[in-house]
Design an enzyme around this catalytic site. Structure first.
Site: not given
Length: 496
Positions: A169, A264, A298
């Site tokens: 992304n 992450e 996210c």
């Protein structure tokens, strides 16, 4: 255009090359990996399918190059990073074009990502000069029972070879957020870009090549995860892994050796709305937080936990704003564009069907055309629905009505994720108490979750990650402390 002009060396025929030893190369495998355009669902690009032997060579070159790079003055490292940043921003158009075609990022957001990435590289260069230009001086007599016979000098030294794995992304921004700290700290770097986003990343790497970094210092290998994924993450030549993505990171963390990890891994970011909240502000932030880039972030708002007394009013406002979102192709700068793949669209549809079967209220009709899913707000979602817990990574947002703040906090903390959350209230005391109670890496007060600005700390708890990102934290994470102790024959004190 992509693969032309200054980027002509990156492409041969219809297959983009990989980058090693300061050169663009074809893989000896003779194979390529297709990148599917999410909008057309046809092959847009092809990249090299690198072999394990090629990975071995890249690691050896990275190890050699790092030894010389660590001896390069800090100001020189920063100078090259500033140069790369300028080149990156100068060539934002062709890189943005790749982002539009590879990951269906709206055109204006694609440009923004590239410019933001250049700014991040420059900021990191300057911050690195400050952080790494300082050490510590300790004296022994500050600890009980010791005279001043020992002087301890500490400094930050590089780890060695950093393996960077960014997500689809933000394949440019979340690549440079790893590359720049690694390089300013004196490390070498091996980049494994996501398949969707690989060509954008290759163009970005070429900007570093044009800046004149030493051969072997930066490498970019492409290929199938099944062929080189585990081989990379378990490679004995890797001294640190920085990964952003999904639950693949959990598998990596279990397989990696005794090396630092920066991870992450997504979130189920909750938005808690109290009775006294400014509902117009809340609605605007839910639209921005929940539907930007079709919810494929996210830090997207993934669940709204709203007090029952204001739920009807809030849902009405959000519903009105959802109706104004434009849906279509990324080239047209639409608000909602196709999700990254058919498998992603199918997963999202599965969550929607589950919610429908279990009685959720559909504020819009569910509509899908290929990978394009129209924005959908689901009201009256209950905890027994999958959408209440799972991360859709798409333009579908559940609303859960709560009767107390404690109920909202409980739902947030019951998640296996803990990336970010947000709370909307005019009472700062309540906001702080809720923030302290939420088990997330960051809590935003009266704003949607966000990763930026890029120098802010960014971290998750539980399955959302290990360690912390942000410019300063990444530089520190990619270094280790080295101490040198001077032993004196007799105590020595400065008299002033």
């Amino acid at each position: 255009m992509a693969g032309t002009g200054v980027f002509a060396d990156v492409l041969e025929g219809d297959v983009y090359k990989y980058y090693a030893d300061g050169e663009w190369k074809k893989s000896s495998s003779g194979k390529s990996v297709a990148i599917i355009n999410p909008t057309t669902r046809k092959t847009q690009y092809k990249v090299q399918a690198c072999t394990q032997e090629e990975v071995n060579k890249v690691m050896e070159s990275a190890k050699t190059a790092q030894k010389s790079w660590a001896k390069t003055p800090l100001w020189k490292r920063a100078e090259l990073l500033h140069k790369a940043a300028a080149i990156l921003k100068e060539h934002k158009a062709p890189i943005a074009e790749c982002l539009v075609k590879e990951i269906a990022k709206p055109a204006k957001d694609a440009i923004t990502e590239v410019v933001r990435s250049g700014d991040l590289v420059s900021y990191t260069a300057e911050e690195g000069v400050r952080i790494l230009g300082e050490g510590k001086f300790l004296v022994s007599d500050s600890f009980p029972g010791n005279d001043r016979t020992k002087y301890c000098l500490t400094s930050k030294v590089p780890l060695g070879v950093i393996l960077a794995i960014p997500p689809f992304n933000y394949p440019v921004n979340l690549a440079v957020s790893k590359i720049a700290p690694a390089l300013i700290a004196g490390n070498s770097l091996v980049l494994k870009p996501p398949t969707q986003g690989a060509v954008s990343a290759l163009h970005m790497v070429h900007c570093f090549h044009l800046a004149g970094f030493p051969k072997g210092l930066i490498s970019c290998v492409t290929g199938k995860g099944s062929e080189i994924g585990d081989f990379l993450t378990m490679h004995p030549g890797v001294n640190c892994i920085s990964f952003t993505g999904g639950d693949t990171g959990i598998a990596i963390s279990k397989k990696a050796g005794m090396i630092p990890l920066q991870m992450e891994l997504g979130g189920k970011d909750a938005c808690i709305v109290l009775e006294d909240a400014d509902l117009d502000l809340v609605a605007a932030n839910i639209i921005k937080g929940g539907f930007s880039y079709s919810g494929q972030r996210c830090t997207a708002v993934k669940v709204v936990l709203v007090m029952e007394s204001v739920a009807d009013a809030l849902v009405k406002k959000v519903k009105e704003k959802v109706a104004k979102l434009t849906v279509g192709a990324p080239e047209d700068d639409c608000d909602i564009t196709p999700v990254v793949s058919e498998s992603s669209a199918n997963f999202i549809e599965g969550l929607v069907k589950d919610a429908k079967e279990k009685g959720a209220t559909f504020c819009q009709e569910y509509k899908r055309d290929g990978n394009l899913i129209w924005p959908l707000l689901l009201d009256n979602v209950r905890p027994d629905m999958r959408i209440a817990w799972e991360e859709p990574f798409g333009p579908v947002l559940p609303v859960i009505r709560i009767n107390s703040v404690e109920e909202g906090i409980h739902h947030c903390n019951a998640s296996n994720f803990g990336l970010q959350g947000c709370v909307f209230t005019k009472d700062v005391n309540k906001a702080m108490l809720i923030s302290d109670a939420m088990e997330t890496g960051t809590v935003q007060i009266n704003s949607a979750p966000a990763r930026g600005p890029d120098h802010f700390p960014f971290q998750g708890l539980k399955d959302s990650g290990i360690g912390s990102q942000g410019v300063t934290n990444s530089i520190n994470m990619m270094t280790k402390i080295k101490s040198t102790v001077i032993n004196l024959p007799t105590p020595s004190y400065t008299m002033g």
